[in-house]
Write a protein that holds these residues in place. Structure first.
Motif, PDB file in Angstrom:
ATOM      1  N   GLN A 513       0.829  -1.203   0.000  1.00  0.00           N
ATOM      2  CA  GLN A 513       0.000   0.000   0.000  1.00  0.00           C
ATOM      3  C   GLN A 513       0.877   1.273   0.000  1.00  0.00           C
ATOM      4  O   GLN A 513       0.591   2.240  -0.708  1.00  0.00           O
ATOM      5  CB  GLN A 513      -0.934  -0.023   1.229  1.00  0.00           C
ATOM      6  CG  GLN A 513      -1.904   1.140   1.251  1.00  0.00           C
ATOM      7  CD  GLN A 513      -2.861   1.055   2.434  1.00  0.00           C
ATOM      8  OE1 GLN A 513      -2.723   0.144   3.258  1.00  0.00           O
ATOM      9  NE2 GLN A 513      -3.778   2.008   2.513  1.00  0.00           N
ATOM     10  N   LYS A 514       1.949   1.237   0.785  1.00  0.00           N
ATOM     11  CA  LYS A 514       2.865   2.388   0.812  1.00  0.00           C
ATOM     12  C   LYS A 514       3.536   2.589  -0.542  1.00  0.00           C
ATOM     13  O   LYS A 514       3.689   3.725  -1.027  1.00  0.00           O
ATOM     14  CB  LYS A 514       3.939   2.192   1.874  1.00  0.00           C
ATOM     15  CG  LYS A 514       3.366   2.264   3.295  1.00  0.00           C
ATOM     16  CD  LYS A 514       4.478   2.061   4.320  1.00  0.00           C
ATOM     17  CE  LYS A 514       3.926   2.136   5.758  1.00  0.00           C
ATOM     18  NZ  LYS A 514       4.957   1.926   6.766  1.00  0.00           N
ATOM     19  N   GLY A 516       2.310   1.755  -3.385  1.00  0.00           N
ATOM     20  CA  GLY A 516       1.286   2.288  -4.282  1.00  0.00           C
ATOM     21  C   GLY A 516       1.080   3.770  -4.082  1.00  0.00           C
ATOM     22  O   GLY A 516       0.884   4.522  -5.041  1.00  0.00           O
ATOM     23  N   GLU A 517       1.103   4.196  -2.844  1.00  0.00           N
ATOM     24  CA  GLU A 517       0.948   5.630  -2.575  1.00  0.00           C
ATOM     25  C   GLU A 517       2.136   6.426  -3.138  1.00  0.00           C
ATOM     26  O   GLU A 517       1.950   7.510  -3.709  1.00  0.00           O
ATOM     27  CB  GLU A 517       0.825   5.839  -1.073  1.00  0.00           C
ATOM     28  CG  GLU A 517      -0.473   5.266  -0.489  1.00  0.00           C
ATOM     29  CD  GLU A 517      -0.539   5.420   1.016  1.00  0.00           C
ATOM     30  OE1 GLU A 517       0.482   5.877   1.588  1.00  0.00           O
ATOM     31  OE2 GLU A 517      -1.590   5.050   1.631  1.00  0.00           O
ATOM     32  N   ILE A 519       3.924   5.578  -5.686  1.00  0.00           N
ATOM     33  CA  ILE A 519       3.814   5.610  -7.149  1.00  0.00           C
ATOM     34  C   ILE A 519       2.796   6.650  -7.564  1.00  0.00           C
ATOM     35  O   ILE A 519       2.993   7.350  -8.565  1.00  0.00           O
ATOM     36  CB  ILE A 519       3.436   4.213  -7.656  1.00  0.00           C
ATOM     37  CG1 ILE A 519       4.588   3.228  -7.466  1.00  0.00           C
ATOM     38  CG2 ILE A 519       3.038   4.253  -9.131  1.00  0.00           C
ATOM     39  CD1 ILE A 519       4.249   1.799  -7.798  1.00  0.00           C
ATOM     40  N   GLU A 520       1.710   6.744  -6.814  1.00  0.00           N
ATOM     41  CA  GLU A 520       0.704   7.748  -7.155  1.00  0.00           C
ATOM     42  C   GLU A 520       1.278   9.179  -6.987  1.00  0.00           C
ATOM     43  O   GLU A 520       0.933  10.086  -7.760  1.00  0.00           O
ATOM     44  CB  GLU A 520      -0.531   7.566  -6.271  1.00  0.00           C
ATOM     45  CG  GLU A 520      -1.320   6.317  -6.607  1.00  0.00           C
ATOM     46  CD  GLU A 520      -2.527   6.165  -5.705  1.00  0.00           C
ATOM     47  OE1 GLU A 520      -2.686   6.972  -4.758  1.00  0.00           O
ATOM     48  OE2 GLU A 520      -3.333   5.197  -5.894  1.00  0.00           O
ATOM     49  N   GLU A 521       2.169   9.389  -6.002  1.00  0.00           N
ATOM     50  CA  GLU A 521       2.747  10.722  -5.792  1.00  0.00           C
ATOM     51  C   GLU A 521       3.839  11.031  -6.814  1.00  0.00           C
ATOM     52  O   GLU A 521       3.976  12.168  -7.289  1.00  0.00           O
ATOM     53  CB  GLU A 521       3.311  10.830  -4.372  1.00  0.00           C
ATOM     54  CG  GLU A 521       2.239  10.799  -3.304  1.00  0.00           C
ATOM     55  CD  GLU A 521       2.827  10.878  -1.900  1.00  0.00           C
ATOM     56  OE1 GLU A 521       4.065  10.919  -1.783  1.00  0.00           O
ATOM     57  OE2 GLU A 521       2.042  10.854  -0.922  1.00  0.00           O
ATOM     58  N   TYR A 522       4.651  10.054  -7.138  1.00  0.00           N
ATOM     59  CA  TYR A 522       5.763  10.276  -8.062  1.00  0.00           C
ATOM     60  C   TYR A 522       5.655   9.299  -9.210  1.00  0.00           C
ATOM     61  O   TYR A 522       6.374   8.311  -9.291  1.00  0.00           O
ATOM     62  CB  TYR A 522       7.111  10.080  -7.344  1.00  0.00           C
ATOM     63  CG  TYR A 522       7.242  10.941  -6.112  1.00  0.00           C
ATOM     64  CD1 TYR A 522       7.598  12.287  -6.201  1.00  0.00           C
ATOM     65  CD2 TYR A 522       7.016  10.385  -4.834  1.00  0.00           C
ATOM     66  CE1 TYR A 522       7.727  13.074  -5.050  1.00  0.00           C
ATOM     67  CE2 TYR A 522       7.142  11.166  -3.695  1.00  0.00           C
ATOM     68  CZ  TYR A 522       7.488  12.510  -3.815  1.00  0.00           C
ATOM     69  OH  TYR A 522       7.616  13.286  -2.700  1.00  0.00           O
ATOM     70  N   PRO A 523       4.724   9.496 -10.107  1.00  0.00           N
ATOM     71  CA  PRO A 523       4.553   8.554 -11.217  1.00  0.00           C
ATOM     72  C   PRO A 523       5.735   8.543 -12.178  1.00  0.00           C
ATOM     73  O   PRO A 523       6.088   7.492 -12.691  1.00  0.00           O
ATOM     74  CB  PRO A 523       3.278   9.042 -11.912  1.00  0.00           C
ATOM     75  CG  PRO A 523       3.171  10.472 -11.529  1.00  0.00           C
ATOM     76  CD  PRO A 523       3.791  10.638 -10.187  1.00  0.00           C
ATOM     77  N   THR A 524       6.370   9.703 -12.420  1.00  0.00           N
ATOM     78  CA  THR A 524       7.471   9.758 -13.404  1.00  0.00           C
ATOM     79  C   THR A 524       8.650   8.973 -12.887  1.00  0.00           C
ATOM     80  O   THR A 524       9.252   8.160 -13.617  1.00  0.00           O
ATOM     81  CB  THR A 524       7.870  11.226 -13.663  1.00  0.00           C
ATOM     82  OG1 THR A 524       6.711  11.965 -14.071  1.00  0.00           O
ATOM     83  CG2 THR A 524       8.929  11.306 -14.747  1.00  0.00           C
ATOM     84  N   ALA A 526       8.551   6.596 -10.780  1.00  0.00           N
ATOM     85  CA  ALA A 526       8.195   5.166 -10.740  1.00  0.00           C
ATOM     86  C   ALA A 526       8.349   4.531 -12.095  1.00  0.00           C
ATOM     87  O   ALA A 526       8.829   3.397 -12.237  1.00  0.00           O
ATOM     88  CB  ALA A 526       6.747   5.002 -10.237  1.00  0.00           C
TER      89      ALA A 526
END
Length: 538
Positions: A513-514, A516-517, A519-524, A526
């Motif tokens: 879950q962490k 995933g969070e 990745i959602e904050e720093y998609p580039t 990731a």
């Protein structure tokens, strides 16, 4: 066809076998029901048949192609109900059943051309015995009869002739009365030439002597007839009283007993009466006589002795004249002679006892209660009874009417009588019961056997998810794969491993879950990291 084949494949062998079983059960059940419903209703054709009659009737039925059933060791024959009347008439044409005896059909045979006179006489005797047995068996309360006749042959130059005699064995239902026994005696006596009723002996199936068959004297005959007359008088009076009371108190609600005191003396009285006033002259006889005489002197002379010598001396004698008249009259006095014969059997006294039941009426709760009859009603019933029996007070007759409650209350009097539209026989009720049982069995079979099978066939198989558990060896296995014989220690061990696995899973889930969070904050970033992993893997 491809779709049908694919459908059959999807069903599987289990479902196909279940469908076949259901189809076979349905076909069998409905075939049985249709067979029972459409099967002809068998009705009794004849019962209590002898083996000879049963065999002859079965041969006739087989030749006619009629379905039949045998019951009670062949003594009872059942056939379809709609053919009973036609078959009875058809068998009657052939003289069946014969009742175990041979009648006049014995002379219908064509092989008697060379028979001797002795054989013909024996056949005639057998025919008479058989016909009498059939006639006697047709009387009510007589199941079967067997007759034996003894008819002596008349020899030449023989003066004395022995009278014929007969003996009869009866198979009866219940018991026969005196009148019925005498009726059988007279029936046989009038059918045989020279046979008198007193020489007919009758015995029932238990060996009880009903009629001795010995010559009875006149006194015995008179005594028997008097006893029958007493019974007949009492029965006639009782029937008359019951017929009146049934219209008043209802059928079966009165009991009547009549005792008749009968005079068994036979009296003959002759009376002669003379009427003096009725005189009639029958004859008259008259008689008249006249005499004349002369008395002379006492002396005797010559002149007195001469013929004409006494004329001169007549004046001197005494003359005596006399006459006598007699008349006889015969009278006829009227006379009447009366001879009165009083036969035995005159009623000297009658005693009549009448027991009457009370009234039964429903109360407010609907229960039937008993109430006695009024005295006025009893008095009226007594008047009716006296009039019915010819009550004579000077003769000493007694009539008693008593009202008492019967032990059994009336059952059918309080029920409303039906209109007769739904009156069924016992055979119809049994038929309806059989159809009801078949219908109930069919419904139970459809609800508890066919319906579950069809539901099992139609419903698709759904695989239930299996939970993964940790086995004793520490490996993840399905719940169904856990050995059934695991002990309690293994269960505790498996629970501990399951708790640890759950804790590790929760930790990994939180880590994921962490990630995933992040990745959602720093998609580039990731995406750059994933591309770097892919390049390294290549």
């Amino acid at each position: 066809m491809n779709g049908l084949i694919e459908f059959i494949r999807t069903l599987g062998p289990t479902r196909i076998a279940a469908m076949g079983a259901v189809a076979a059960i349905l076909v069998g059940v409905f075939a049985f029901i249709i067979f029972r419903v459409t099967a002809p209703q068998m009705t009794q054709l004849y019962s209590d048949l002898t083996l000879e009659d049963s065999g002859a009737i079965v041969n006739q039925l087989e030749s006619l192609g009629v379905q039949y059933e045998l019951k009670r060791d062949g003594s009872t024959i059942l056939v379809p109900g709609e053919q009973v009347a036609r078959l009875r008439m058809r068998l009657a044409e052939d003289g069946l059943p014969t009742g175990g005896s041979i009648g006049y059909e014995i002379f219908d045979r064509t092989d008697t051309l060379g028979a001797t006179s002795f054989v013909q006489n024996i056949n005639k005797l057998r025919a008479i015995e058989g016909e009498l047995s059939r006639t006697i068996a047709s009387i009510d309360r007589i199941n079967a009869a067997r007759v034996h006749l003894v008819i002596p042959e008349r020899q030449l130059f023989q003066r004395d002739r022995r009278p014929p005699s007969a003996s009869i064995v009866l198979n009866v239902r219940g018991s026969l009365g005196t009148g019925e026994i005498r009726a059988v005696q007279h029936l046989v006596a009038t059918a045989v030439d020279g046979l008198s009723p007193e020489r007919v002996s009758i015995v029932d199936e238990t060996g009880r002597l009903l009629a001795s068959g010995a010559d009875s004297d006149e006194d015995g005959v008179v005594s028997t007839s008097l006893q029958e007359r007493v019974v007949a008088v009492e029965s006639r009076l009782r029937n008359q009283i019951e017929e009146i009371l049934n219209s008043v108190v209802g059928p079966g609600r009165a009991r009547v007993r009549v005792a008749a005191d009968v005079d068994f003396n036979r009296t003959t009285e002759t009376i002669e009466t003379f009427d003096p006033e009725g005189q009639v002259v029958r004859s008259t006889q008259t008689k008249e006589e006249a005499t004349s005489s002369v008395s002379g002197q006492d002396e005797v002379t010559v002149g007195n002795q001469l013929p004409n010598g006494g004329e001169g001396n007549g004046e001197n004698g005494d003359r005596d004249d006399s006459s006598l008249t007699e008349e006889i009259v015969n009278y006829e006095i009227s006379k009447s002679t009366r001879t009165e014969i009083v036969e035995a059997g005159r009623i000297k006294r009658l005693s009549v006892a009448v027991l009457v039941d009370g009234l039964y009426e429903p109360n407010e709760d609907g229960d039937v209660t008993y109430s006695p009859r009024a005295q006025e009603t009893l008095d009226r019933i007594a008047v009716l009874v006296r009039s019915a029996v010819g009550f004579d007070e000077t003769r000493g007759d007694v009539v008693e009417v008593v009202n008492l409650q019967f032990a059994m209350a009336p059952q059918g009097d309080l029920m409303a009588e039906g209109d007769g539209l739904f009156e069924f026989t016992r055979q119809d009720i049994m038929r309806f019961a059989e159809l009801g049982v078949l219908l109930l069995i069919s419904l139970l079979l459809l609800l508890f056997v066919v319906r579950p099978l069809l539901r099992r066939i139609v419903t698709p198989e759904e695989k239930t998810p299996q939970e993964l558990v940790i086995g004793p060896d520490g490996m993840l296995v399905a719940e169904t794969e856990v050995p059934a014989d695991a002990t309690d220690e293994d269960d505790e061990f498996r629970i501990e491993w399951l708790e640890e696995a759950k804790a590790e899973g929760a930790l990994q889930a939180s880590s994921i879950q962490k990630v995933g969070e992040m990745i959602e904050e720093y998609p580039t970033e990731a995406v750059t990291i994933v591309r770097g992993w892919l390049d390294e893997a290549a």
